[in-house]
Design a protein around this motif. Structure first.
Motif, mmCIF file in Angstrom:
data_model
loop_
_atom_site.group_PDB
_atom_site.id
_atom_site.type_symbol
_atom_site.label_atom_id
_atom_site.label_comp_id
_atom_site.label_asym_id
_atom_site.label_seq_id
_atom_site.Cartn_x
_atom_site.Cartn_y
_atom_site.Cartn_z
ATOM 1 N N ASP A 181 62.553 -25.444 45.756
ATOM 2 C CA ASP A 181 62.723 -24.226 46.551
ATOM 3 C C ASP A 181 63.849 -24.417 47.569
ATOM 4 O O ASP A 181 63.794 -25.323 48.401
ATOM 5 C CB ASP A 181 61.409 -23.897 47.270
ATOM 6 N N ILE A 182 64.861 -23.550 47.507
ATOM 7 C CA ILE A 182 66.023 -23.678 48.378
ATOM 8 C C ILE A 182 65.630 -23.543 49.847
ATOM 9 O O ILE A 182 66.150 -24.270 50.715
ATOM 10 C CB ILE A 182 67.092 -22.632 48.022
ATOM 11 N N LEU A 183 64.711 -22.635 50.159
ATOM 12 C CA LEU A 183 64.291 -22.470 51.547
ATOM 13 C C LEU A 183 63.650 -23.744 52.071
ATOM 14 O O LEU A 183 63.928 -24.172 53.200
ATOM 15 C CB LEU A 183 63.329 -21.292 51.673
ATOM 16 N N ILE B 298 64.745 -35.982 50.037
ATOM 17 C CA ILE B 298 65.733 -37.028 50.286
ATOM 18 C C ILE B 298 66.969 -36.351 50.869
ATOM 19 O O ILE B 298 67.444 -35.346 50.332
ATOM 20 C CB ILE B 298 66.128 -37.797 49.005
ATOM 21 N N ILE B 299 67.463 -36.885 51.969
ATOM 22 C CA ILE B 299 68.645 -36.320 52.616
ATOM 23 C C ILE B 299 69.675 -37.424 52.796
ATOM 24 O O ILE B 299 69.365 -38.495 53.329
ATOM 25 C CB ILE B 299 68.286 -35.686 53.969
ATOM 26 N N ALA C 131 74.680 -29.565 46.304
ATOM 27 C CA ALA C 131 73.618 -29.807 47.277
ATOM 28 C C ALA C 131 73.700 -28.828 48.438
ATOM 29 O O ALA C 131 74.776 -28.544 48.964
ATOM 30 C CB ALA C 131 73.712 -31.242 47.803
ATOM 31 N N VAL C 132 72.538 -28.298 48.835
ATOM 32 C CA VAL C 132 72.442 -27.523 50.072
ATOM 33 C C VAL C 132 72.766 -28.448 51.237
ATOM 34 O O VAL C 132 72.350 -29.617 51.252
ATOM 35 C CB VAL C 132 71.027 -26.929 50.214
ATOM 36 N N LEU D 292 77.390 -34.872 58.141
ATOM 37 C CA LEU D 292 77.122 -33.949 57.045
ATOM 38 C C LEU D 292 75.779 -34.330 56.443
ATOM 39 O O LEU D 292 75.572 -35.489 56.064
ATOM 40 C CB LEU D 292 78.218 -34.042 55.982
ATOM 41 N N LEU D 293 74.856 -33.379 56.359
ATOM 42 C CA LEU D 293 73.525 -33.606 55.805
ATOM 43 C C LEU D 293 73.425 -32.885 54.464
ATOM 44 O O LEU D 293 73.581 -31.654 54.400
ATOM 45 C CB LEU D 293 72.441 -33.082 56.742
#
Length: 291
Positions: A134-136, A85-86, A30-31, A125-126
C-alpha cells in the motif's frame, strides 16, 4: 567505484548474510521523501531507533545496517521494522535549490522557517524499499522515520513528487501524538499529494491544482478559482475526491459529470492547448463547476 554505483548499482542482494536486511528487488520506482538539515549531518543511529520506538511503541523488531561501511562522501543506512525497509542516503551538501523553490515557496508556513530551509547545509534522501504494497502505508512509514530527525537539526521534510514540504517539527509533533499521522493519511494534499496555486499572466482567476497523485495511481486535479479566498474550499474538494478514488478504486475521466447540490454540476475535462502550464507527464483533470 563511485558513490552512486556503490549505493544503487547492480551489486547482488543475494550475497548478503541470511540475517541481513534485504531490500525488495521488485521495487522499480521507490516512494521517497527528503529531509534538509542545518549544518553537517551528524546522525546517531541508536538515538534514531530509540526515537522511532517512542513514536510507535508497537515496533518490536527495528534494526539498522550500514551496508557499505563508513563513507567519506556521505552516509547510507538501511532501517527495517516489520514489512518496512527504508534506505537512507545522505550528503553533506545543500539540497538542489530549484527543488526547494518548487516545494517550499508554495507552502503555508511562515517565511522565517522557509528562509532557514533555503539556507540549509545538508540533506537526506529516504527511499521506501520494503515489502508493504500500500503506497499510503509506505509514505506513513517514511514519515514516521522522518520525524525522528528533528533531534539532529532537521529542518523540513520535502516531497519533490508532490511539490510540497512541511517543517520537521510539525511532522514530529504529529507523529508523537496518538493517531497524529491520521491527518496526513486522510488529507493527502498536506504532504503526499501537494496543493499548489498559480497566478498566470493575462488569466483572470487563480489556478489551483494537486501534484503527486500519480504516485497512488490517481489523476491530479486542477481548477480555475475566482480568488485566493477559495483555497480552503478547493483544498478540501481535492482531498475528498482523492480519498474517494483511493478507497473505492473508482475512476474519473474527461467528460464525467457529477451533481453537487444547490443546482450545481461538476464536470471534468483534459487541459486545453493554451493551458500548457498545467501539463506534465502525468494525468490531470480540470474541474469546472456550473449552475
Amino acid at each position: 567505484m563511485g558513490l552512486f554505483s556503490r549505493l544503487f548499482g547492480k551489486k547482488s542482494e543475494s550475497k548478503q548474510m541470511d540475517n541481513s536486511i534485504v531490500p525488495n528487488p521488485d521495487i522499480d520506482s521507490a516512494v521517497s521523501l527528503s529531509i534538509v538539515f542545518k549544518g553537517a549531518l551528524n546522525i546517531d543511529n541508536d538515538k534514531l531507533l530509540t526515537k522511532l520506538k517512542s513514536i510507535d511503541p508497537t515496533i518490536k523488531d527495528i534494526r539498522y545496517e550500514i551496508p557499505f561501511g563508513q563513507l567519506e562522501e556521505g552516509i547510507c543506512i538501511l532501517v527495517s521494522w516489520g514489512k518496512h525497509i527504508i534506505r537512507i542516503f545522505g550528503l553533506n551538501a545543500p539540497y538542489p535549490k530549484d527543488v526547494l523553490e518548487l516545494c517550499v515557496t508554495p507552502a503555508s508556513y511562515n517565511q522565517e522557517i522557509k528562509q532557514q530551509i533555503y539556507e540549509s547545509d545538508s540533506h537526506l534522501l529516504l527511499y521506501y524499499v520494503g515489502y508493504e504494497q500500500d503506497i499510503l502505508e509506505q509514505y506513513l512509514a517514511l514519515t514516521r522515520l522522518a520525524a525522528c530527525f528533528e533531534q539532529f537539526n532537521g529542518l523540513a521534510v520535502i516531497n519533490e513528487s508532490a511539490h510540497t514540504s512541511l517543517p520537521v517539527s510539525v511532522i514530529n509533533g504529529m507523529a508523537s501524538e496518538k493517531d497524529g499521522l491520521t491527518t496526513l493519511a486522510e488529507c493527502l494534499p498536506i504532504l503526499f499529494s501537494g496543493f499548489v496555486k498559480y497566478e498566470i499572466e493575462n488569466c483572470k482567476g487563480i489556478w489551483m491544482r494537486t501534484y503527486g497523485a500519480h504516485t497512488f495511481g490517481l489523476p491530479n486535479f486542477a481548477v480555475l478559482a475566482n480568488s485566493h479566498e477559495e483555497s480552503g474550499y478547493y483544498f478540501d474538494m481535492f482531498s475528498n475526491i482523492l480519498n474517494y478514488l483511493r478507497q473505492s478504486q473508482a475512476t474519473m475521466n474527461p467528460g464525467d459529470t457529477m451533481e453537487m447540490g444547490d443546482n450545481r454540476m461538476m464536470s471534468l475535462r483534459a487541459p486545453q492547448d493554451e493551458e500548457y502550464f498545467l501539463k506534465d507527464e502525468n494525468e490531470l483533470l480540470i474541474i469546472e463547476i456550473n449552475n
